[in-house]
Design an enzyme around this catalytic site. Structure first.
Site, mmCIF file in Angstrom:
data_model
loop_
_atom_site.group_PDB
_atom_site.id
_atom_site.type_symbol
_atom_site.label_atom_id
_atom_site.label_comp_id
_atom_site.label_asym_id
_atom_site.label_seq_id
_atom_site.Cartn_x
_atom_site.Cartn_y
_atom_site.Cartn_z
ATOM 1 C CG ASP A 268 -1.868 1.152 1.306
ATOM 2 O OD1 ASP A 268 -1.697 2.111 0.525
ATOM 3 O OD2 ASP A 268 -2.795 1.103 2.135
ATOM 4 C CB SER B 68 -4.221 13.177 -14.581
ATOM 5 O OG SER B 68 -5.502 13.580 -15.019
ATOM 6 C CE1 TYR C 271 -6.831 11.376 -9.608
ATOM 7 C CE2 TYR C 271 -7.366 12.997 -11.297
ATOM 8 C CZ TYR C 271 -6.810 11.792 -10.926
ATOM 9 O OH TYR C 271 -6.247 10.993 -11.890
ATOM 10 C CE LYS D 51 -3.060 11.561 -10.806
ATOM 11 N NZ LYS D 51 -2.029 10.512 -10.866
#
Length: 245
Positions: A64, A145, A160, A164
């Site tokens: 993880d 992304s 998010y 990124k």
């Protein structure tokens, strides 16, 4: 890719989607692949899609990347088992659906930052130390992304995009540090648009939405790894035809 045959690649988030495609393609290319994931049994199952010559090259390891102790233990195991890391693909990334200003969403926001930012940085740190120790001109690839270059007006993305954007800045920081250290280690950010993977919320994906396939991004990884030593692809942005973002 000939220079990488027999070399060791670590791929984070390799249980599905882009990570799974990359892990399989690197094994097919002759690399020893260590596929990291929380769902380690899904990485093991990828061997069913590999030719006999590549099955033994893929090794599934439970890790993880939001937990530093997991990362340290995993990279120590890679060093003891295979000697060290030559290529790192930072693919692990998550999205938690919530608005940034929703109440009681602290844990979800922390999970995104711990995986998408801190996990990427800590894996890169350990891979770099391995490369440096052995004087290896390795390669670190971040699966970024388009959200790392613009803030997309899309529901429930919350932190998010910020995570990124951090990857974009981290890539440039790493390039500067690697150059200052006098290494020939490369670092590349690959920024896809929409990709048909499990990270996309099913309630917002429509049948006519332009999407890339995971294999499109894996092919891009093979391209940047296959460039001559003098060439560093710093940023590669890939969008599906017709995407509105």
């Amino acid at each position: 890719m000939d220079r990488w045959v027999g070399k060791v690649a670590v791929v984070t988030g390799s249980s599905s989607g882009i990570g799974a495609a990359i892990a399989k393609d690197l094994a097919k290319a002759g690399m020893v692949v260590v596929g990291l994931a929380r769902r380690v049994e899904r990485v093991e199952a990828l061997k069913d899609d590999l030719p006999e010559s590549a099955k033994n090259l893929l090794h599934a390891v439970k890790c993880d990347v939001s937990k530093e102790e997991d990362i340290l233990k995993t990279f120590k195991w890679v060093e003891e088992k295979f000697g060290g890391v030559d290529v790192l693909i930072n693919n692990a990334g998550i999205l938690r659906q919530t608005d940034l200003l929703d109440a009681n969403n602290t844990q979800m926001l922390r999970e995104v930052v711990d995986t998408n930012v801190m996990g990427l940085v800590l894996c890169s740190r350990e891979a770099y130390q391995s490369m440096k120790k052995r004087s290896v001109d390795g390669h670190i690839v971040h699966i970024n992304s388009i959200a790392g270059h613009t803030v997309i007006n899309f529901p429930k993305l919350n932190i998010y995009s910020a995570s990124k954007h951090a990857v974009t800045a981290i890539t440039e920081t790493m390039r500067n540090e690697l150059r200052t250290a006098g290494t020939k280690i490369k670092v590349t950010s690959i920024s896809p648009g929409g990709v048909r993977t499990e990270i996309l919320p099913t309630d917002i994906v429509t049948s006519d939405m332009p999407l890339l396939e995971s294999e499109d991004i894996s092919e891009a990884v093979l391209y940047v790894l296959g460039t001559p030593p003098r060439v560093q692809v710093h940023e590669l942005m890939i969008k599906p035809v017709g995407e509105i973002f």
